[in-house]
Design an enzyme around this catalytic site. Structure first.
Site, PDB file in Angstrom:
ATOM      1  N   ASP A  50       0.974  -1.050  -0.074  1.00 56.59           N
ATOM      2  CA  ASP A  50       0.169  -0.013  -0.160  1.00 56.59           C
ATOM      3  C   ASP A  50       0.936   1.197  -0.139  1.00 56.59           C
ATOM      4  OD1 ASP A  50      -2.826   1.120   0.828  1.00 56.59           O
ATOM      5  OD2 ASP A  50      -1.482   2.108   1.769  1.00 56.59           O
ATOM      6  N   TYR A  55       3.195   9.859  -0.616  1.00 56.39           N
ATOM      7  CA  TYR A  55       4.170   9.345   0.063  1.00 56.39           C
ATOM      8  C   TYR A  55       5.646   9.479  -0.677  1.00 56.39           C
ATOM      9  CZ  TYR A  55       0.583   6.203   2.602  1.00 56.39           C
ATOM     10  OH  TYR A  55      -0.339   5.998   3.176  1.00 56.39           O
ATOM     11  N   HIS A 113      -7.988   9.895  -1.089  1.00 54.52           N
ATOM     12  CA  HIS A 113      -6.903   9.658   0.258  1.00 54.52           C
ATOM     13  C   HIS A 113      -7.851  10.288   1.222  1.00 54.52           C
ATOM     14  CE1 HIS A 113      -2.518   9.014   1.220  1.00 54.52           C
ATOM     15  NE2 HIS A 113      -3.347   8.893   2.418  1.00 54.52           N
ATOM     16  N   SER A 142     -10.458   6.652   1.583  1.00 51.14           N
ATOM     17  CA  SER A 142      -9.760   6.570   2.643  1.00 51.14           C
ATOM     18  C   SER A 142      -9.965   7.677   3.693  1.00 51.14           C
ATOM     19  CB  SER A 142      -8.322   6.760   2.375  1.00 51.14           C
ATOM     20  OG  SER A 142      -7.376   6.233   3.728  1.00 51.14           O
ATOM     21  N   ASN A 143     -10.246   7.406   5.059  1.00 48.84           N
ATOM     22  CA  ASN A 143     -10.542   8.524   5.884  1.00 48.84           C
ATOM     23  C   ASN A 143     -11.868   9.237   5.608  1.00 48.84           C
ATOM     24  OD1 ASN A 143      -7.912   8.612   7.175  1.00 48.84           O
ATOM     25  ND2 ASN A 143      -7.325   9.305   5.260  1.00 48.84           N
ATOM     26  N   GLN A 164     -10.349   2.726   3.936  1.00 52.94           N
ATOM     27  CA  GLN A 164      -9.055   2.785   4.619  1.00 52.94           C
ATOM     28  C   GLN A 164      -9.214   3.641   5.455  1.00 52.94           C
ATOM     29  OE1 GLN A 164      -4.591   3.573   3.936  1.00 52.94           O
ATOM     30  NE2 GLN A 164      -5.469   1.945   2.555  1.00 52.94           N
ATOM     31  N   PRO A 192      -2.321   0.242  12.478  1.00 57.63           N
ATOM     32  CA  PRO A 192      -2.760  -0.811  13.350  1.00 57.63           C
ATOM     33  C   PRO A 192      -2.066  -0.654  14.581  1.00 57.63           C
ATOM     34  CG  PRO A 192      -1.937  -1.890  11.511  1.00 57.63           C
ATOM     35  CD  PRO A 192      -1.930  -0.521  11.244  1.00 57.63           C
ATOM     36  N   LYS A 233       3.205  -1.142   9.145  1.00 56.72           N
ATOM     37  CA  LYS A 233       4.196  -0.500   8.411  1.00 56.72           C
ATOM     38  C   LYS A 233       5.483  -0.621   8.979  1.00 56.72           C
ATOM     39  CE  LYS A 233       7.063   3.133   7.948  1.00 56.72           C
ATOM     40  NZ  LYS A 233       7.917   3.973   8.738  1.00 56.72           N
ATOM     41  N   GLU A 242       8.310 -10.485  11.520  1.00 62.62           N
ATOM     42  CA  GLU A 242       7.474 -10.603  12.903  1.00 62.62           C
ATOM     43  C   GLU A 242       5.958 -10.103  12.698  1.00 62.62           C
ATOM     44  OE1 GLU A 242       7.347  -7.734  16.303  1.00 62.62           O
ATOM     45  OE2 GLU A 242       9.195  -8.825  16.471  1.00 62.62           O
TER      46      GLU A 242
END
Length: 276
Positions: A50, A55, A113, A142-143, A164, A192, A233, A242
């Site tokens: 994503d 960005y 976005h 998103s948002n 999102q 998250p 992220k 992990e």
């Protein structure tokens, strides 16, 4: 034990399948940092990345995808329309620019976005055209809060496939999640891990200790068991792996009850509550 795995998908309202776990690259530095993070993730088994125009690292995502050697249709790529590019014609141009940066003929998901007043409906009409023209396989937002989605769906032909938003046990957004479920909109969780702000919460830590997992892994697992698509992220190979090691345990009803009790409406980045 759950049958979920790293390549597990959920079907969007137009039939497209999106992997349940993706790598977010927000604030990953452009250049080698993003490219290596994406490459590590793809090598570790992720099949969902994503990014966004704002960005500044779309080009690096595309380079990593090509370097990985994976077939294009095996990796789900999302990018997003930034606020300054909103409006009908400028949305069309912005998508073409993002495709050039990514080096792709299409993206799997293209998102608005932010719910920019006075422009978001024109932007969505352009998104519908991009979908029809095959520039993206699915479109979403998103948002967006309930009122933004109500307005959009009252003036459009296509129901967003995704919303999102920032989500974690500390920002559970239960009402918005229920709204999206009623309308067939999949909810995708960004930040998250609370951007690290609540990883030392003792209640979260107790659940993690009980399972021999990290607090971050428990937060990701909570998202999965709450039927969310989740976008942890990291740019560090160890943490990327992990964050993917969340399929060998299940949170019990007691665990989920504890985690659901952590909600404090914690926004760690953007809060669209005041957007008309």
């Amino acid at each position: 034990m759950s049958a979920l795995h790293l390549k597990s998908t959920v079907r969007l309202n137009n039939g497209v399948e999106i992997p349940r776990v993706g790598l977010g690259v927000y604030q990953a530095r452009r250049g080698d940092e993003t490219r290596q993070a994406v490459l590590h993730a793809l090598q570790a088994g992720y099949r969902h990345v994503d990014t966004a125009r704002i960005y500044g690292n779309e080009r690096d995502v595309g380079e990593a995808l090509r370097e990985s050697g994976l077939p294009r249709d095996e990796v789900f790529i999302t990018t997003k329309l930034w606020n300054q590019d909103q409006g009908h014609d400028s949305t069309l141009r912005a998508c073409e620019r993002s495709l050039r940066e990514l080096g792709l003929e299409y993206v799997d998901l293209y998102l608005i976005h932010w719910p920019v007043p006075s422009l978001r409906l024109d932007s969505w009409r352009a998104m519908e055209k991009l979908l029809a023209d095959g520039k993206c396989r699915a479109i979403g937002v998103s948002n967006f809060l309930e009122r933004h989605l109500d307005e959009l769906m009252a003036h459009s032909k296509v129901v967003p496939a995704i919303n999102q938003v920032e989500l974690s046990p500390f920002l559970a957004q239960e009402t918005l999640r229920a709204y999206c479920q009623r309308h067939g909109i999949v909810v995708e969780a960004y930040s998250p891990l609370t951007r690290g702000q609540r990883l030392d919460d003792p209640r979260l830590g107790a659940v993690a200790k009980r399972h021999g997992k990290t607090a971050a892994q428990v937060l990701i697992r909570w998202c999965l068991q709450r039927d969310l698509v989740v976008l942890p992220k990291s740019v560090h190979p160890t943490r990327i792996r992990e964050n993917a090691a969340v399929f060998d345990f299940d949170l019990s009803p007691e665990d989920l009850n504890i985690l659901d009790g952590l909600d404090e409406e914690l926004h760690t980045s953007w809060d669209p509550s005041d957007v008309p």
